[in-house]
Design a protein around this motif. Structure first.
Motif, PDB file in Angstrom:
ATOM      1  N   TYR A 137      -1.613   3.497  30.173  1.00 47.78           N
ATOM      2  CA  TYR A 137      -2.422   4.170  29.166  1.00 47.78           C
ATOM      3  C   TYR A 137      -1.490   5.034  28.335  1.00 47.78           C
ATOM      4  CZ  TYR A 137      -2.344   8.264  32.336  1.00 47.78           C
ATOM      5  OH  TYR A 137      -1.956   9.303  33.148  1.00 47.78           O
ATOM      6  N   THR A 138      -2.020   5.627  27.276  1.00 48.23           N
ATOM      7  CA  THR A 138      -1.225   6.463  26.381  1.00 48.23           C
ATOM      8  C   THR A 138      -1.651   7.918  26.532  1.00 48.23           C
ATOM      9  OG1 THR A 138      -1.006   4.639  24.803  1.00 48.23           O
ATOM     10  CG2 THR A 138      -0.549   6.850  23.976  1.00 48.23           C
ATOM     11  N   THR A 139      -0.677   8.812  26.479  1.00 46.37           N
ATOM     12  CA  THR A 139      -0.976  10.234  26.584  1.00 46.37           C
ATOM     13  C   THR A 139       0.002  11.023  25.723  1.00 46.37           C
ATOM     14  OG1 THR A 139      -1.412  12.033  28.151  1.00 46.37           O
ATOM     15  CG2 THR A 139       0.518  10.639  28.586  1.00 46.37           C
ATOM     16  N   ARG A 176      -9.109   6.753  19.185  1.00 51.45           N
ATOM     17  CA  ARG A 176      -7.760   6.780  18.621  1.00 51.45           C
ATOM     18  C   ARG A 176      -7.008   5.502  18.995  1.00 51.45           C
ATOM     19  NH1 ARG A 176      -3.683   8.045  15.125  1.00 51.45           N
ATOM     20  NH2 ARG A 176      -1.687   8.074  16.224  1.00 51.45           N
ATOM     21  N   GLU A 177      -6.562   4.743  18.010  1.00 53.90           N
ATOM     22  CA  GLU A 177      -5.791   3.532  18.261  1.00 53.90           C
ATOM     23  C   GLU A 177      -4.331   3.899  18.499  1.00 53.90           C
ATOM     24  OE1 GLU A 177      -6.058   0.197  15.716  1.00 53.90           O
ATOM     25  OE2 GLU A 177      -8.199  -0.096  16.016  1.00 53.90           O
ATOM     26  N   THR A 178      -3.828   3.537  19.665  1.00 51.69           N
ATOM     27  CA  THR A 178      -2.433   3.804  19.999  1.00 51.69           C
ATOM     28  C   THR A 178      -1.546   2.595  19.714  1.00 51.69           C
ATOM     29  OG1 THR A 178      -2.849   3.147  22.288  1.00 51.69           O
ATOM     30  CG2 THR A 178      -3.103   5.481  21.741  1.00 51.69           C
ATOM     31  N   THR A 206      -7.283   1.199  22.335  1.00 57.35           N
ATOM     32  CA  THR A 206      -7.765   2.582  22.429  1.00 57.35           C
ATOM     33  C   THR A 206      -7.672   3.000  23.894  1.00 57.35           C
ATOM     34  OG1 THR A 206     -10.027   1.719  22.618  1.00 57.35           O
ATOM     35  CG2 THR A 206      -9.295   2.431  20.443  1.00 57.35           C
ATOM     36  N   LEU A 256      -6.078   6.266  24.937  1.00 64.37           N
ATOM     37  CA  LEU A 256      -5.591   7.635  25.058  1.00 64.37           C
ATOM     38  C   LEU A 256      -6.318   8.350  26.185  1.00 64.37           C
ATOM     39  CD1 LEU A 256      -3.687   9.709  23.619  1.00 64.37           C
ATOM     40  CD2 LEU A 256      -5.711  10.479  22.373  1.00 64.37           C
ATOM     41  N   LEU A 282      -3.783  14.184  16.018  1.00 62.26           N
ATOM     42  CA  LEU A 282      -3.291  13.039  16.782  1.00 62.26           C
ATOM     43  C   LEU A 282      -2.334  12.169  15.972  1.00 62.26           C
ATOM     44  CD1 LEU A 282      -6.536  11.965  18.668  1.00 62.26           C
ATOM     45  CD2 LEU A 282      -4.487  12.999  19.669  1.00 62.26           C
ATOM     46  N   LEU A 319       3.302  10.904  21.230  1.00 60.90           N
ATOM     47  CA  LEU A 319       2.604  10.170  22.274  1.00 60.90           C
ATOM     48  C   LEU A 319       3.580   9.303  23.065  1.00 60.90           C
ATOM     49  CD1 LEU A 319      -0.551   8.963  20.279  1.00 60.90           C
ATOM     50  CD2 LEU A 319      -0.309  11.046  21.645  1.00 60.90           C
ATOM     51  N   GLN A 350       3.659   6.081  26.321  1.00 59.78           N
ATOM     52  CA  GLN A 350       2.907   5.212  27.227  1.00 59.78           C
ATOM     53  C   GLN A 350       3.222   5.609  28.661  1.00 59.78           C
ATOM     54  OE1 GLN A 350       3.921   0.985  27.982  1.00 59.78           O
ATOM     55  NE2 GLN A 350       1.851   0.510  27.297  1.00 59.78           N
TER      56      GLN A 350
END
Length: 228
Positions: free
Chosen positions: A12-14, A98-100, A105, A107, A140, A145, A147
């Motif tokens: 996931y993304t953070t 939010r598209e990473t 999506t 996030l 954002l 960001l 992964q």
């Protein structure tokens, strides 16, 4: 730290590790100060609200939202005195949508607070929804960001004399080296693999080939690791 994890998600993304990220917008004379924090648990997320209430004690609203966990199972939001549904939910949706990457999506582990100083002009329900959503989305867009991937850790015991050569060959073969430790009788090379059976089987074969069959992988659990 080694952990076992039964989440369905393997990545996931953070937010990148570091200080809270801040961004400010002025919308029809109201100030909207957005603060993002990496929050791996609900307690960390809620502490951001408490801290900003103290820092911006004279502000009218401290609206908040957060999403926590690889599967994004924990989701909360608060309007903090704004008309119901005009602040917290739009902020949460801005996090969730939010598209990473194109079409992605994912996030999570992120909390956000938008501090509002009223500027004397009423925005109306629709205007508030847009303002709070835009405040989070704009922050954002600029925030760093990363992964975060769940990787399987495996150890390889090798003679001290062979450790340097094997480590270089493993790196050259695309392995992620997680750690190297030196025991009394051997060196332990720790590698991090994608957490799936195909990657583990391929790694077993590659290690066997590089060590002429003398080296084996010993699974050591999984760990979530930031990937640039």
């Amino acid at each position: 730290m080694e952990i076992e994890d039964d989440s369905r998600a393997t990545s996931y993304t953070t937010l990148a590790e570091g200080p809270d990220f801040r961004h400010e917008l002025e919308i029809r004379r109201s100030r909207f100060i957005t603060v993002l924090r990496r929050s791996p648990d609900e307690g960390t997320a809620r502490s951001l609200v408490a801290a900003l209430r103290r820092e911006f004690h004279d502000a009218r609203h401290h609206c908040s939202a957060f999403v926590v966990g690889p599967d994004r199972m924990i989701q909360r939001s608060s309007d903090d005195g704004e008309p119901s549904g005009t602040a917290g939910i739009p902020m949460l949706e801005a996090l969730l949508k939010r598209e990473t990457a194109p079409g992605v999506t994912d996030l999570s582990d992120v909390s956000v607070v938008v501090v509002r100083y009223f500027g004397g002009i009423l925005l109306g329900a629709g205007g508030l929804v847009r303002a709070y959503s835009e405040s989070v989305s704009a922050a954002l867009e600029l925030a760093p960001l990363v992964q975060r991937r769940r990787l399987r850790l495996c150890d390889i015991d090798v003679p001290h004399a062979d450790a340097g050569r094997l480590e270089n060959e493993l790196r050259g073969s695309g392995f992620v080296m997680a750690n190297t430790s030196y025991e009394a009788k051997h060196t332990v090379l720790r590698v991090a693999l994608a957490d799936n059976s195909d990657a583990l089987a391929e790694a077993h074969s590659r290690v066997a080939a590089l060590t002429a069959g003398t080296g084996t992988l010993s699974p050591q659990g999984t760990e979530w690791i930031d990937v640039p």
